[in-house]
Design an enzyme around this catalytic site. Structure first.
Site, PDB file in Angstrom:
ATOM      1  CG  HIS A  80      -0.609   2.697  -4.302  1.00 33.15           C
ATOM      2  ND1 HIS A  80      -0.727   2.491  -5.651  1.00 33.15           N
ATOM      3  CD2 HIS A  80      -1.217   1.643  -3.709  1.00 33.15           C
ATOM      4  CE1 HIS A  80      -1.383   1.357  -5.862  1.00 33.15           C
ATOM      5  NE2 HIS A  80      -1.689   0.824  -4.703  1.00 33.15           N
TER       6      HIS A  80
ATOM      7  CG  ASP B  92      -4.575  -3.709  -5.342  1.00 30.40           C
ATOM      8  OD1 ASP B  92      -5.644  -3.270  -4.885  1.00 30.40           O
ATOM      9  OD2 ASP B  92      -3.477  -3.564  -4.777  1.00 30.40           O
TER      10      ASP B  92
ATOM     11  CG  HIS C 281     -50.305  16.927  -7.038  1.00 32.96           C
ATOM     12  ND1 HIS C 281     -49.920  18.158  -7.497  1.00 32.96           N
ATOM     13  CD2 HIS C 281     -49.177  16.168  -7.036  1.00 32.96           C
ATOM     14  CE1 HIS C 281     -48.626  18.148  -7.750  1.00 32.96           C
ATOM     15  NE2 HIS C 281     -48.150  16.955  -7.481  1.00 32.96           N
TER      16      HIS C 281
ATOM     17  CD  GLN D 286      -2.771   1.153   0.073  1.00 38.85           C
ATOM     18  OE1 GLN D 286      -3.269   0.112  -0.338  1.00 38.85           O
ATOM     19  NE2 GLN D 286      -2.962   2.298  -0.543  1.00 38.85           N
TER      20      GLN D 286
ATOM     21  CD  GLU E 284      -8.630   2.559  -1.824  1.00 39.20           C
ATOM     22  OE1 GLU E 284      -7.595   2.959  -1.253  1.00 39.20           O
ATOM     23  OE2 GLU E 284      -8.762   2.538  -3.066  1.00 39.20           O
ATOM     24  CG  HIS E 285      -7.537  -1.552  -0.291  1.00 44.10           C
ATOM     25  ND1 HIS E 285      -6.910  -0.374  -0.641  1.00 44.10           N
ATOM     26  CD2 HIS E 285      -8.008  -2.092  -1.440  1.00 44.10           C
ATOM     27  CE1 HIS E 285      -7.002  -0.225  -1.951  1.00 44.10           C
ATOM     28  NE2 HIS E 285      -7.674  -1.233  -2.463  1.00 44.10           N
TER      29      HIS E 285
END
Lengths: 425, 425
Positions: free
Chosen positions: A260, A358, A417, A257, A324-325
Site C-alpha cells: 500500500h 478488501d 423542569h 499490506q 485495522e486488519h
C-alpha cells in the site's frame, strides 16, 4: 524485519511496539486552512484553481452527472467482478438494517428508537497513481441501502479532466447523483460548505492523504456542520500464525499490506516453533516479482516479527495493538477469534486472505487504523443512519413517573423542569 | 419572543432561523492548549494546580474510590427516584443490546459482525451551581450494560474537596471504579492521556462548558488516541403545537428548556389558529415563580415563534432546524412523528414533557445539539461498543471469489493483493 521475543519485553517496550509513527497534522494545518477558507468564500473558482495547481488539470465543468450503467463502457470481466463484489457487499450490509425498537419502560411510558438515513452524504475517493473503485463500492453500497437522499462523490479527475469509467460505473450502481471532479482539501471543503455547483453534505466519508485527513479534522470541528467517518492513518495488518500456517500464505499476506505504501504497518505475531526464516525467504522470493516491491520493502523494514509462546499471548498483544486488519492463521483460529477485543476486521483461517475482504467477501474495507480500533468501528450500514429516540407518555404514565422527575429536578435545582410536570397534573 | 410567519419567509430567511449563534472555539484554543500540555507533561500536579486556580479547591487526593451504595447517605426520596430512573434507563438501553450477525454471502464465504465493549471509558459530569446526577445516570447505565471494563468519572469537587453523595451513589450503582475530583479542560486532558492516578481512557463522554468542549475537540484529533461522544452546544427545544395544545403546558415546556441558561435555544412552531398570546401570558405567569427566571427570560428573548399553516409545514421546518428535543403537541402527534427526519429525541402528545425524558422515561438525554441531529445520534448502548467484522472463507469459498478479487486488484494496480489469492490456489 526486526524480531522481538514477547517474554523478554518489558511493559513499556510492548507499549512502544503498539505505538504507530507520529503523524504531524499541525504541520499541514497551515497549508490546509487557507484552502478551506478560499473554497468557502470563492466556491467553485477556488476548487478549480486548486485542482489546476495541485493536479495539473482544469476540468471544463467542476461536476458531472452520473450516466446510466448502460452508457458506460468498461471491460466485461471488470463489470462481472464489480457486480459480484456489489452483490456480496449489498447482502452483508442489508442484513445490518436496523429494526425499530419499542419498550414500555413503565405502564403508560412508551419509549422507542427509530432509524433515519442521513440525508446528504459526500463520498471521497482518492486518485493518485491508480483508480480505487473498491473504495467507492465500500462507501456507496451502504449509503444506497440506508436510503440517503443525495449521494455526492468527489474524486480527482484524470489528466484529461474526465473520470475513469470504472468509477463512474460504480457511481451509477450505487445511485450517486453527482461527481465532483476534485480531490484534496479543496474537495472536502466544497462538500462541507457547498458551492454553486457542489451541494453541501451532512457527512463526509472516505480515505485520503494527509491533506484530505487534515481537512476532515478541521471541518469536523468547524461551523461547516458536517461529520466525518473516522480518523485515518496508514493501512495496517497484524497476522497471528503458528506452525500450521503455510509460510508462503503468510508472506503473501504481509506483502499485500506492505505494498500500500512505505508507511504501511505490518506485524507478524508468531506462536511457538514457527519458522520465521521460511516466511522471510518467501517474502524475498515473492517480492522479487512485484511491481510495487520498492514500497513494500521499505514498509517491511519498519515492521516486526514478535515471537510469543501461546495463542493467548498472541491475542493479548493483538488486542493491545488494535490492528485495522487481523489475520488469524493458526490452529483453532475460529476459537481464538472469539477473544478479539480490538480490531477493525478479522480474517479467520488459512483461506481468508485480507484481499478477499478488501474487495469482495462482503465486509467493509473502510476500517479504523492507527489503534483507533480500540474505540471506533469500521464503516457499516449504521454509519449512514441516525438513531432517534421517541417517548409517548399517557396521563397515567406521567403520573407514575412524576415524583421521580420532580424529585430529581429539585436535586438539580431545575424548577421549571419540575413545573412542566406539576402543571400537567 | 420574536414572531415570524412561515409563508412570508424567503429560503435564506428560513435558513437564518435554523442557524445557531456562532460559538467561537478558536478564542478558547489559546487557553485550553497550554492546560492540555501541562497535564500531559506534569500529570496529577498540573490537574490539582488548575483545580485550585479555577475551582478554588485543592483536594487532598485527586481521585477517590467508589464506596458501596450502603455506605453512601442520601435522602430516601432521592434514592427512590434514582432507582426508578435507573430501572427505566436500564430497561430501554438493555433492549438495544446488539445481536451478532452472520451472513453467508456466497457458499464458503461466511461474514459476521460482532460487538465488543470499549474497554475504558471516562464519563464527565459538569459541576457548577448544581449537581447533575442525571447526567451520570445517562452516561453510566449504558456503559455498565455494555460491559466496559473500566468506568472512570471526572467531576469538579465541592468547595470542601469532596464529591456530592448523590453523584457517588450513582457512580456506585453504575459500577464505576474511580472518581477523578477535577473538572474543566484539565480533567478531560487527564482522562485522555492518563496520569499517575488517573487511568488513560479510550473514549470520553459527557457535556461541559466551552473549555471542556474545546478540550474534547482538540484531544479527539491528537495523539492522545481517544474518541468523544459528539460535538456539544447549548441545549435546545422545538415545540410543535396547535389549538389542541394546552397553552400552559406549552409555556411550561418552553420555560423548562429556557432555564438551562441564557444561551438555550427555544422555538415554538404554531399551527393554524394557535393562540400565541395565551402562551406568552402563561410564560409570564409561570416564570414569575421560577428561581432561574432571569436566565429563562434572556433565553426566550433570543428565541422565536414561527407560525405555519399545517402540521406538514411544521415538520418541514423542524427537520430543517434539527432540534435536540422535539415536542409534538398537536392532533395526530403520533402520526406526525413518523415524518421526523432530524431530531435528537422526540416527545409525543400532551403528556410527554421534555423533563420526563431528561430524567426518567428511559431514553438517553445526551443528545446532539446545534443542528448536529442531522448527522449524529444521541448516546445509546452502541456508543459503548465497537462492531468488528469477521470473515472465514473455505477453500471452496476462496475459489468462488478469486477471479473477482484478482480482477479488481489488477484494476487498482495492487499486484500483491492479487498474489495473496493466486498463491493459495
Amino acid at each position: 524485519m526486526k524480531r522481538y521475543d514477547y517474554s523478554t519485553l518489558t511493559n513499556p517496550q510492548v507499549n512502544k511496539l503498539c505505538r504507530r509513527p507520529a503523524i504531524d497534522f499541525e504541520a499541514v494545518f497551515g497549508i490546509v486552512k487557507p484552502i478551506i477558507e478560499d473554497v468557502r468564500h470563492k466556491g467553485d473558482d477556488a476548487v478549480l484553481d486548486y485542482t489546476e495547481q495541485f493536479d495539473d488539470v482544469r476540468p471544463a465543468s467542476l461536476t458531472s452527472h452520473v450516466r446510466a450503467t448502460s452508457e458506460i463502457s468498461i471491460q466485461d470481466k471488470v463489470r462481472d467482478a464489480f457486480e459480484m463484489a456489489y452483490a456480496n457487499i449489498f447482502k452483508f450490509h442489508q442484513a445490518q438494517y436496523p429494526k425499530d425498537l419499542t419498550v414500555e419502560t413503565m405502564p403508560g411510558v412508551l419509549c422507542s428508537r427509530v432509524s433515519r438515513p442521513i440525508q446528504k452524504v459526500g463520498l471521497y475517493v482518492p486518485g493518485g497513481t491508480a483508480i480505487l473503485p473498491s473504495t467507492l463500492l465500500m462507501l456507496g453500497v451502504p449509503a444506497q441501502i440506508a436510503g440517503c437522499e443525495e449521494i455526492v462523490i468527489a474524486t480527482p479527475p484524470r489528466v484529461d479532466g474526465t473520470i475513469a469509467p470504472e468509477i463512474e460505473y460504480i457511481a451509477s450502481r450505487i445511485g450517486a447523483s453527482l461527481i465532483v471532479k476534485a480531490g484534496g482539501a479543496q474537495a472536502i471543503a466544497a462538500l462541507a460548505y457547498g458551492t454553486n455547483s457542489v451541494p453541501k453534505v451532512d457527512k463526509i466519508l472516505g480515505p485520503g492523504n494527509q491533506f484530505v485527513t487534515t481537512a476532515k479534522m478541521l471541518l469536523q470541528n468547524s461551523d461547516a456542520m458536517v461529520s466525518m467517518d473516522m480518523p485515518a492513518g496508514p493501512s495496517e495488518l497484524l497476522v497471528i500464525a503458528d506452525t500450521t500456517a503455510n509460510p508462503s500464505f503468510v508472506a503473501a499476506d504481509l506483502l499485500s499490506q506492505a505494498e500500500h505504501g512505505t508507511d504501511s504497518q505490518v506485524v507478524l505475531v508468531g506462536i511457538g516453533d514457527i519458522d520465521f526464516e521460511a516466511i522471510e525467504q518467501q517474502i524475498q522470493k515473492q517480492s522479487s516479482k512485484l511491481p510495487r516491491a520498492d514500497k513494500a520493502i521499505i514498509a517491511l523494514e519498519n515492521s516486526f516479527f514478535l515471537h510469543v509462546s501461546s495463542p493467548e499471548e498472541a491475542m493479548a498483544f493483538s488486542n493491545k495493538y488494535a490492528p485495522e486488519h487481523l489475520i488469524i492463521n493458526c490452529e483453532d483460529a475460529k476459537q481464538l477469534s472469539t477473544k478479539v477485543k480490538n480490531a477493525g476486521s478479522v480474517f479467520i483461517g488459512p483461506w481468508s486472505a485480507e484481499s478477499a475482504g478488501d474487495y469482495a467477501s462482503g465486509t467493509n474495507h473502510t476500517l479504523p487504523t492507527y489503534g483507533y480500533a480500540r474505540m471506533y468501528s469500521g464503516v457499516s450500514l449504521d454509519t449512514y443512519f441516525k438513531h432517534i429516540t421517541m417517548q409517548e407518555l399517557s396521563q397515567e404514565g406521567l403520573r407514575s413517573i412524576a415524583s421521580t422527575v420532580t424529585t430529581m429536578a429539585e436535586a438539580e435545582s431545575l424548577d421549571a423542569h419540575k413545573n412542566a410536570i406539576t402543571i400537567r397534573l
